[in-house]
Design a protein around this motif. Structure first.
Motif, PDB file in Angstrom:
ATOM      1  N   HIS A 218       0.986  -1.231  -0.034  1.00  0.00           N
ATOM      2  CA  HIS A 218       0.013  -0.022   0.214  1.00  0.00           C
ATOM      3  C   HIS A 218       0.933   1.134   0.057  1.00  0.00           C
ATOM      4  N   GLY A 219       2.098   0.907  -0.127  1.00  0.00           N
ATOM      5  CA  GLY A 219       2.981   2.180  -0.283  1.00  0.00           C
ATOM      6  C   GLY A 219       3.394   3.138   1.049  1.00  0.00           C
ATOM      7  N   LEU A 220       3.085   2.378   2.402  1.00  0.00           N
ATOM      8  CA  LEU A 220       2.878   3.033   3.610  1.00  0.00           C
ATOM      9  C   LEU A 220       4.451   3.237   3.926  1.00  0.00           C
ATOM     10  N   SER A 221       4.819   4.411   3.952  1.00  0.00           N
ATOM     11  CA  SER A 221       6.183   4.551   4.628  1.00  0.00           C
ATOM     12  C   SER A 221       6.392   4.802   6.281  1.00  0.00           C
ATOM     13  N   SER A 222       5.249   5.361   6.730  1.00  0.00           N
ATOM     14  CA  SER A 222       5.299   5.757   7.997  1.00  0.00           C
ATOM     15  C   SER A 222       4.540   4.542   9.034  1.00  0.00           C
ATOM     16  N   THR A 223       5.343   3.537   8.945  1.00  0.00           N
ATOM     17  CA  THR A 223       4.812   2.414   9.759  1.00  0.00           C
ATOM     18  C   THR A 223       6.009   1.994  10.914  1.00  0.00           C
ATOM     19  N   VAL A 224       5.599   1.488  11.884  1.00  0.00           N
ATOM     20  CA  VAL A 224       6.620   1.143  12.966  1.00  0.00           C
ATOM     21  C   VAL A 224       6.055  -0.119  13.655  1.00  0.00           C
ATOM     22  N   VAL A 225       7.024  -0.794  14.157  1.00  0.00           N
ATOM     23  CA  VAL A 225       6.810  -2.264  14.811  1.00  0.00           C
ATOM     24  C   VAL A 225       7.341  -2.069  16.156  1.00  0.00           C
ATOM     25  N   PHE A 226       6.595  -2.648  17.075  1.00  0.00           N
ATOM     26  CA  PHE A 226       7.199  -2.787  18.450  1.00  0.00           C
ATOM     27  C   PHE A 226       6.685  -4.353  18.760  1.00  0.00           C
ATOM     28  N   GLU A 227       7.447  -5.126  19.526  1.00  0.00           N
ATOM     29  CA  GLU A 227       7.442  -6.485  19.711  1.00  0.00           C
ATOM     30  C   GLU A 227       6.919  -6.521  20.909  1.00  0.00           C
ATOM     31  N   ALA A 228       5.934  -7.393  21.399  1.00  0.00           N
ATOM     32  CA  ALA A 228       5.251  -7.618  22.705  1.00  0.00           C
ATOM     33  C   ALA A 228       6.220  -8.844  23.020  1.00  0.00           C
ATOM     34  N   GLU A 229       6.540  -9.047  24.391  1.00  0.00           N
ATOM     35  CA  GLU A 229       7.471 -10.206  24.653  1.00  0.00           C
ATOM     36  C   GLU A 229       6.601 -11.359  24.826  1.00  0.00           C
ATOM     37  N   GLU A 230       5.323 -11.488  24.990  1.00  0.00           N
ATOM     38  CA  GLU A 230       4.462 -12.544  25.103  1.00  0.00           C
ATOM     39  C   GLU A 230       2.986 -12.150  24.297  1.00  0.00           C
ATOM     40  N   PHE A 231       2.181 -13.280  24.125  1.00  0.00           N
ATOM     41  CA  PHE A 231       0.831 -12.854  23.749  1.00  0.00           C
ATOM     42  C   PHE A 231      -0.156 -12.825  24.706  1.00  0.00           C
ATOM     43  N   THR A 232       0.288 -11.873  25.797  1.00  0.00           N
ATOM     44  CA  THR A 232      -0.629 -11.385  26.656  1.00  0.00           C
ATOM     45  C   THR A 232      -0.865  -9.921  27.115  1.00  0.00           C
ATOM     46  N   ARG A 233      -1.963  -9.705  27.724  1.00  0.00           N
ATOM     47  CA  ARG A 233      -2.391  -8.241  28.123  1.00  0.00           C
ATOM     48  C   ARG A 233      -1.343  -7.591  28.680  1.00  0.00           C
ATOM     49  N   GLU A 234      -0.447  -7.948  29.522  1.00  0.00           N
ATOM     50  CA  GLU A 234       0.505  -7.481  30.126  1.00  0.00           C
ATOM     51  C   GLU A 234       1.669  -6.859  29.254  1.00  0.00           C
ATOM     52  N   ALA A 235       1.953  -7.805  28.428  1.00  0.00           N
ATOM     53  CA  ALA A 235       3.013  -7.619  27.325  1.00  0.00           C
ATOM     54  C   ALA A 235       2.436  -6.467  26.525  1.00  0.00           C
ATOM     55  N   GLY A 236       1.246  -6.578  26.187  1.00  0.00           N
ATOM     56  CA  GLY A 236       0.819  -5.565  25.131  1.00  0.00           C
ATOM     57  C   GLY A 236       0.483  -4.428  25.532  1.00  0.00           C
ATOM     58  N   ARG A 237       0.341  -4.103  26.650  1.00  0.00           N
ATOM     59  CA  ARG A 237       0.227  -2.909  27.481  1.00  0.00           C
ATOM     60  C   ARG A 237       1.734  -2.278  27.753  1.00  0.00           C
ATOM     61  N   VAL A 238       2.668  -3.272  27.872  1.00  0.00           N
ATOM     62  CA  VAL A 238       4.144  -2.504  28.057  1.00  0.00           C
ATOM     63  C   VAL A 238       4.452  -2.388  26.685  1.00  0.00           C
ATOM     64  N   ALA A 239       4.075  -2.900  25.426  1.00  0.00           N
ATOM     65  CA  ALA A 239       4.527  -2.605  24.144  1.00  0.00           C
ATOM     66  C   ALA A 239       3.853  -1.356  23.760  1.00  0.00           C
ATOM     67  N   CYS A 240       2.770  -1.252  24.004  1.00  0.00           N
ATOM     68  CA  CYS A 240       1.838  -0.095  23.616  1.00  0.00           C
ATOM     69  C   CYS A 240       2.238   0.974  24.386  1.00  0.00           C
ATOM     70  N   GLU A 241       2.941   1.142  25.616  1.00  0.00           N
ATOM     71  CA  GLU A 241       3.349   2.165  26.289  1.00  0.00           C
ATOM     72  C   GLU A 241       4.642   2.677  25.661  1.00  0.00           C
ATOM     73  N   GLN A 242       5.556   1.630  25.222  1.00  0.00           N
ATOM     74  CA  GLN A 242       6.644   2.069  24.467  1.00  0.00           C
ATOM     75  C   GLN A 242       6.422   2.901  23.186  1.00  0.00           C
ATOM     76  N   LEU A 243       5.571   2.088  22.243  1.00  0.00           N
ATOM     77  CA  LEU A 243       4.838   2.695  21.063  1.00  0.00           C
ATOM     78  C   LEU A 243       4.487   4.155  20.947  1.00  0.00           C
ATOM     79  N   LEU A 244       3.873   4.458  22.068  1.00  0.00           N
ATOM     80  CA  LEU A 244       3.320   5.804  21.980  1.00  0.00           C
ATOM     81  C   LEU A 244       4.230   6.808  22.498  1.00  0.00           C
ATOM     82  N   LYS A 245       5.153   6.239  23.345  1.00  0.00           N
ATOM     83  CA  LYS A 245       6.000   7.297  23.952  1.00  0.00           C
ATOM     84  C   LYS A 245       7.026   7.689  22.766  1.00  0.00           C
ATOM     85  N   ALA A 246       7.326   6.703  21.851  1.00  0.00           N
ATOM     86  CA  ALA A 246       8.201   7.012  20.815  1.00  0.00           C
ATOM     87  C   ALA A 246       7.596   7.739  19.643  1.00  0.00           C
TER      88      ALA A 246
END
Length: 358
Positions: A218-246
Motif C-alpha cells: 500500500h506504499g506506507l512509509s510511516s509504519t512502525v513495529v514494536f514487539e510484545a514479549e508474550e501474547f499477553t495483555r500485560e506484554a501488550g500494555r508494555v509494548a503499547c506504552e513504548q510505542l506511544l512514547k516514541a
C-alpha cells in the motif's frame, strides 16, 4: 479382542459376574462388550448381556484392553496457556473429531522452562498416548524434535514450526494482516503501527512479515513495529506504552492478538486516548467477549474449531498410515469490523492551533 476381568479394588464387578447374571459364559460377555466381535453374537444374547452389565454397574478397563491391541486410543493435547480463550474451541474441535472415531483426549498445560516441557511430554508418553497435537510449538521446537526422533505421531495446531517436517493446521496470518492493513488504509490511515507477538513463535513472525508486506503493497512509509514479549495483555500494555512514547503520530495499531489489544485498551484508558477517535485498533483471533468491549474490538476471526478438527483428522491419518508426507492446512480468517476502527482525524486541535499561529 477379549476383555479380561479387572479385579483391582474391592467391589468392582467382573466379567464372570456379568456372565452369571446373563446366563452365558465369560467369553460370550467379552465378545459382546467388544464392538469388533459383537456381530458374532445373536441379538437377543447381546441385549441380555448389555442389560446385565448395566444393571450390575460393570465398567470395562478400556485402557488395558486397548493396550493389548497396541493402542490406547487416547491422544495427548498440549496447550501453552489453558487460560487463553483461544484454545477451548481448538480443543473442542479436536475432541469432537476424535470422539467420532472412538478416541479420548488427555490435555496438558505445557509451561515453564524446556526441562519442564520435556517432563510433561514424558508424562504424556508414559500414559501411552497414540499421538500428540501440539499447540505449543516454537519455530525450533525441541518437543517436536523429540517426537520425530521417537516416532511419535505429532501434528501442530495454531502455531507452525520452521522446516515443515510435521503436519500442521494454521491460520493464514499473511491474509490476516493484509485484511487489517487494507481496512485501515481504506479508512484513510497512513501512519499505522504493529504490535507484534514474540518472533520466536511462528505466529509472531508470520504476522509481522504479513504486516510488513501489506504496508509495502500500500506504499506506507510511516509504519512502525514494536514487539510484545508474550501474547499477553500485560506484554501488550508494555509494548503499547513504548510505542506511544516514541511515536505520538500513530493513528492506528494492528495488534498481533486480542490479548495484546486488551493491553492497548489499558494504555488508552490511562492516557485518556479515545479509541477510535484518536487511535484505531485491530486485534487478532476474535476471542469471546471482545465484541462487548468499549468500543467493541475490530479483529480477525480465526477458525479455531475447524483448526482443531482438521488437526485431529491429520493425526488420525498419521496413525493409520505411518510415513505419509506431512501436510500443511492453512485456514482463511475473516475481518470482523466493529467500533474500534474509524477514519483518522485530519488534524488535532494542537496542530490546527500551530497552523493558525503561523
Amino acid at each position: 479382542m477379549a476383555n479380561t476381568p479387572d479385579t483391582r479394588g474391592a467391589g468392582r464387578v467382573t466379567i464372570r459376574e456379568v456372565a452369571a447374571a446373563a446366563s452365558v459364559n465369560a467369553s460370550t460377555v467379552s465378545r459382546v462388550l467388544n464392538p469388533d466381535t459383537r456381530h458374532l453374537i445373536g441379538d437377543e444374547v447381546v441385549r441380555r448381556v448389555l442389560a446385565a452389565a448395566k444393571s450390575l454397574g460393570y465398567r470395562q478397563n478400556r485402557l488395558a484392553s486397548a493396550l493389548r491391541g497396541g493402542q490406547s486410543r487416547v491422544i495427548g493435547v498440549c496447550l501453552p496457556d489453558i487460560e487463553n480463550p483461544v484454545f477451548p474451541p481448538i480443543v473442542c474441535g479436536i475432541s469432537e473429531a476424535l470422539a467420532a472415531e472412538g478416541y479420548g483426549v488427555l490435555i496438558a498445560n505445557v509451561v515453564g522452562k524446556p526441562k519442564d516441557q520435556e517432563r510433561m511430554l514424558e508424562q504424556m508418553l508414559e500414559r501411552q498416548v497414540d499421538g500428540l497435537v501440539l499447540a505449543t510449538a516454537s519455530r525450533h521446537d525441541p518437543l517436536v524434535r523429540r517426537c520425530m526422533r521417537d516416532g511419535v505421531p505429532v501434528v501442530l495446531v495454531n502455531r507452525g514450526e520452521d522446516g515443515g517436517q510435521v503436519p500442521e493446521v494454521v491460520n493464514d496470518d499473511f491474509l490476516s494482516m493484509r485484511l487489517a492493513v487494507e481496512h485501515l488504509v481504506k479508512l484513510g490511515h497512513t501512519c499505522i503501527a504493529h504490535l507484534s507477538g514474540p518472533e520466536r513463535l511462528a505466529t509472531g513472525l508470520s504476522r509481522l512479515q504479513g504486516f510488513q508486506i501489506a504496508a509495502q503493497q500500500h506504499g506506507l512509509s510511516s509504519t512502525v513495529v514494536f514487539e510484545a514479549e508474550e501474547f499477553t495483555r500485560e506484554a501488550g500494555r508494555v509494548a503499547c506504552e513504548q510505542l506511544l512514547k516514541a511515536h505520538r503520530n500513530v493513528t492506528a495499531i494492528v495488534a498481533a492478538n486480542d490479548l495484546i489489544a486488551l493491553g492497548c485498551y489499558d494504555v488508552f484508558a490511562a492516557l485518556r486516548i479515545e479509541c477510535p477517535k484518536d487511535i484505531s485498533l485491530i486485534g487478532h483471533n476474535d476471542m469471546p467477549l471482545v465484541d462487548m468491549l468499549h468500543p467493541p474490538l475490530t479483529t480477525l476471526r480465526i477458525q479455531h474449531h475447524e483448526m482443531g478438527r482438521q488437526a485431529a483428522r491429520l493425526l488420525l491419518g498419521m496413525i493409520s498410515t505411518p510415513g505419509a508426507a506431512p501436510l500443511r492446512i492453512t485456514l482463511p480468517p475473516e475481518l470482523m469490523v466493529r467500533g474500534s476502527t474509524a477514519a483518522p482525524r485530519q488534524a488535532t486541535s494542537r496542530s490546527r492551533s500551530a497552523a493558525q499561529a503561523r
